[in-house]
Design an enzyme around this catalytic site. Structure first.
Site, PDB file in Angstrom:
ATOM      1  N   SER A  37       0.859  -1.177   0.000  1.00 54.84           N
ATOM      2  CA  SER A  37       0.000   0.000   0.000  1.00 54.84           C
ATOM      3  C   SER A  37       0.895   1.227   0.000  1.00 54.84           C
ATOM      4  O   SER A  37       2.051   1.163   0.456  1.00 54.84           O
ATOM      5  CB  SER A  37      -0.909   0.015   1.230  1.00 54.84           C
ATOM      6  OG  SER A  37      -1.629   1.235   1.315  1.00 54.84           O
ATOM      7  N   ARG A  38       0.383   2.331  -0.515  1.00 52.19           N
ATOM      8  CA  ARG A  38       1.176   3.558  -0.480  1.00 52.19           C
ATOM      9  C   ARG A  38       1.281   4.102   0.950  1.00 52.19           C
ATOM     10  O   ARG A  38       2.088   4.983   1.230  1.00 52.19           O
ATOM     11  CB  ARG A  38       0.566   4.598  -1.420  1.00 52.19           C
ATOM     12  CG  ARG A  38       0.729   4.223  -2.895  1.00 52.19           C
ATOM     13  CD  ARG A  38       0.439   5.406  -3.799  1.00 52.19           C
ATOM     14  NE  ARG A  38       0.757   5.117  -5.191  1.00 52.19           N
ATOM     15  CZ  ARG A  38      -0.124   4.728  -6.086  1.00 52.19           C
ATOM     16  NH1 ARG A  38      -1.399   4.572  -5.725  1.00 52.19           N
ATOM     17  NH2 ARG A  38       0.225   4.488  -7.323  1.00 52.19           N
ATOM     18  N   LEU A  75      -6.156  -2.642  -8.567  1.00 49.93           N
ATOM     19  CA  LEU A  75      -6.075  -1.184  -8.585  1.00 49.93           C
ATOM     20  C   LEU A  75      -7.212  -0.588  -9.417  1.00 49.93           C
ATOM     21  O   LEU A  75      -7.895  -1.301 -10.168  1.00 49.93           O
ATOM     22  CB  LEU A  75      -4.722  -0.749  -9.149  1.00 49.93           C
ATOM     23  CG  LEU A  75      -3.509  -1.047  -8.251  1.00 49.93           C
ATOM     24  CD1 LEU A  75      -2.221  -0.969  -9.056  1.00 49.93           C
ATOM     25  CD2 LEU A  75      -3.473  -0.084  -7.074  1.00 49.93           C
ATOM     26  N   HIS A  80      -4.630  -0.450 -14.226  1.00 46.47           N
ATOM     27  CA  HIS A  80      -4.538  -1.890 -14.493  1.00 46.47           C
ATOM     28  C   HIS A  80      -3.388  -2.240 -15.425  1.00 46.47           C
ATOM     29  O   HIS A  80      -2.536  -3.072 -15.113  1.00 46.47           O
ATOM     30  CB  HIS A  80      -5.855  -2.409 -15.069  1.00 46.47           C
ATOM     31  CG  HIS A  80      -6.921  -2.597 -14.045  1.00 46.47           C
ATOM     32  ND1 HIS A  80      -8.207  -3.000 -14.362  1.00 46.47           N
ATOM     33  CD2 HIS A  80      -6.898  -2.447 -12.701  1.00 46.47           C
ATOM     34  CE1 HIS A  80      -8.924  -3.085 -13.249  1.00 46.47           C
ATOM     35  NE2 HIS A  80      -8.154  -2.743 -12.243  1.00 46.47           N
ATOM     36  N   LYS A  98     -10.954  -7.015 -13.648  1.00 45.81           N
ATOM     37  CA  LYS A  98     -11.660  -6.514 -14.826  1.00 45.81           C
ATOM     38  C   LYS A  98     -12.090  -5.058 -14.585  1.00 45.81           C
ATOM     39  O   LYS A  98     -12.178  -4.647 -13.424  1.00 45.81           O
ATOM     40  CB  LYS A  98     -12.868  -7.407 -15.135  1.00 45.81           C
ATOM     41  CG  LYS A  98     -13.850  -7.575 -13.954  1.00 45.81           C
ATOM     42  CD  LYS A  98     -14.725  -6.363 -13.783  1.00 45.81           C
ATOM     43  CE  LYS A  98     -15.244  -6.152 -12.426  1.00 45.81           C
ATOM     44  NZ  LYS A  98     -15.769  -4.780 -12.209  1.00 45.81           N
ATOM     45  N   ARG A 167     -15.670   4.147  -8.284  1.00 51.25           N
ATOM     46  CA  ARG A 167     -16.625   3.758  -9.327  1.00 51.25           C
ATOM     47  C   ARG A 167     -17.404   4.955  -9.856  1.00 51.25           C
ATOM     48  O   ARG A 167     -18.090   4.851 -10.873  1.00 51.25           O
ATOM     49  CB  ARG A 167     -17.579   2.693  -8.792  1.00 51.25           C
ATOM     50  CG  ARG A 167     -16.896   1.372  -8.507  1.00 51.25           C
ATOM     51  CD  ARG A 167     -17.766   0.447  -7.653  1.00 51.25           C
ATOM     52  NE  ARG A 167     -17.072  -0.802  -7.373  1.00 51.25           N
ATOM     53  CZ  ARG A 167     -16.164  -0.950  -6.415  1.00 51.25           C
ATOM     54  NH1 ARG A 167     -15.832   0.087  -5.651  1.00 51.25           N
ATOM     55  NH2 ARG A 167     -15.588  -2.120  -6.221  1.00 51.25           N
ATOM     56  N   ASP A 179     -17.716  -0.774 -14.873  1.00 52.01           N
ATOM     57  CA  ASP A 179     -17.663  -1.514 -13.611  1.00 52.01           C
ATOM     58  C   ASP A 179     -18.455  -2.815 -13.656  1.00 52.01           C
ATOM     59  O   ASP A 179     -17.961  -3.867 -13.247  1.00 52.01           O
ATOM     60  CB  ASP A 179     -18.155  -0.635 -12.460  1.00 52.01           C
ATOM     61  CG  ASP A 179     -17.946  -1.303 -11.108  1.00 52.01           C
ATOM     62  OD1 ASP A 179     -16.889  -1.928 -10.929  1.00 52.01           O
ATOM     63  OD2 ASP A 179     -18.834  -1.212 -10.251  1.00 52.01           O
TER      64      ASP A 179
END
Length: 331
Positions: A37-38, A75, A80, A98, A167, A179
């Site tokens: 994780s960042r 991500l 992606h 996806k 989203r 999505d």
């Protein structure tokens, strides 16, 4: 000989933390070794909760770990392809969420990049394809149980108006079509085992967030086969898929989010009878991870090749272009 694939997880995305990581951990051929994780505090929090030994403060650190075989990439959509390519460069296999990218051009670029690493596997994560209910549905169709199949119809919706949710961010690939509509595009391609020749679409956009909140599409395949769908991010949650032939009909009650702890059911209706098929509770994410890991261990082709991802994105691009230009788009 290695009997389990050692997984690293890029990010603490909700779908990974709540669904996919626990599912991978249950796999026969899988072991989750690391997460990145960042924010190291977030990586530590998730790693502690899920029993993951290694945690990293950057994606680059995880990718440089020589003890990681495969990466799960959940991500946001716009990241992606970039991070999947980075993982390949680091010598890792990749299971990528996806849709594979933002458009077909990105998907094609990934295909070209993957050719440089013939020993590495890359697959788009359409987990529904591994559930027994879809395997049975495809078997029924291919064996002619409902006659000549000519229509696949699907609907998928949920309600989410949070402007901070990824989203609902148009610039990073949010919206209904990307999505969840990507599933509806994938269904008929999976059942017919071919690509559409032309598509049409309509899209209604949220005036503030600029994402499509209600999208519908039509896909025309060869020999009179077609598909229709509607998806929405601002309607009552519901999903269903129906496959129609000249002799019968198959209804899949929960085509995408089949519950991992409850039985699933499909119904076959023909001119003679109605028959239900009930499937024991399974975690389709576990089945997907094991199938991918098995392909790595045996050095076999993955169940869903990248060419399929290109096909799905090509159809999605066509639906977007159709909605914009108000005309059928020939693919």
């Amino acid at each position: 000989m290695t009997t389990k694939i050692r997984w690293g997880i890029l990010s603490t995305a909700k779908i990974g933390v709540q669904k996919v990581i626990p599912a991978i951990q249950k796999g026969n051929f899988c072991r989750v070794e690391a997460i990145a994780s960042r924010k190291i505090s977030r990586a530590n929090e998730v790693a502690d909760a899920l029993g993951i030994a290694k945690r990293y403060a950057s994606y680059e650190e995880l990718l440089s770990d020589p003890d990681i075989d495969a990466i799960y990439n959940p991500l946001p959509n716009h990241l992606h392809v970039y991070w999947t390519m980075k993982a390949l460069e680091a010598g890792k296999h990749v299971l990528c969420e996806k849709p594979i990218g933002m458009n077909a051009d990105e998907a094609k670029a990934l295909v070209e990049a993957a050719k440089k690493y013939p020993g590495l596997k890359v697959m788009e994560a359409f987990m529904y394809r591994f559930h027994p209910q879809w395997e049975k549905t495809r078997e029924l169709v291919q064996s002619g149980k409902i006659g000549q199949v000519s229509l696949v119809q699907s609907f998928f919706s949920y309600y989410n108006v949070d402007p901070e949710n990824i989203r609902n961010k148009a610039d990073i690939g949010g919206g209904a079509l990307m999505d969840i509509g990507c599933y509806c595009v994938s269904f008929p391609r999976f059942i017919f085992d071919e690509e559409p020749v032309k598509v049409a679409g309509q899209m209604d956009f949220d005036p503030v967030m600029k994402t499509d909140r209600l999208s519908s599409g039509m896909l025309q395949f060869s020999a009179g086969k077609s598909a229709t769908f509607t998806c929405s991010t601002q309607l009552m949650p519901f999903q269903q898929a129906n496959i129609f032939g000249d002799h019968g009909h198959i209804q899949i009650e929960i085509p995408v989010n089949a519950p991992p702890n409850e039985p699933s059911q499909i119904t076959l209706r023909t001119r003679e009878k109605t028959e239900s098929f009930v499937f024991d509770a399974v975690d389709q994410y576990t089945l997907q991870a094991d199938a991918f890991a098995h392909a790595i261990l045996r050095n076999e082709e993955v169940p869903t090749p990248l060419s399929d991802a290109v096909g799905n994105m090509t159809a999605i691009d066509g639906i977007v272009a159709s909605a914009k230009n108000n005309q059928w788009i020939v693919l």
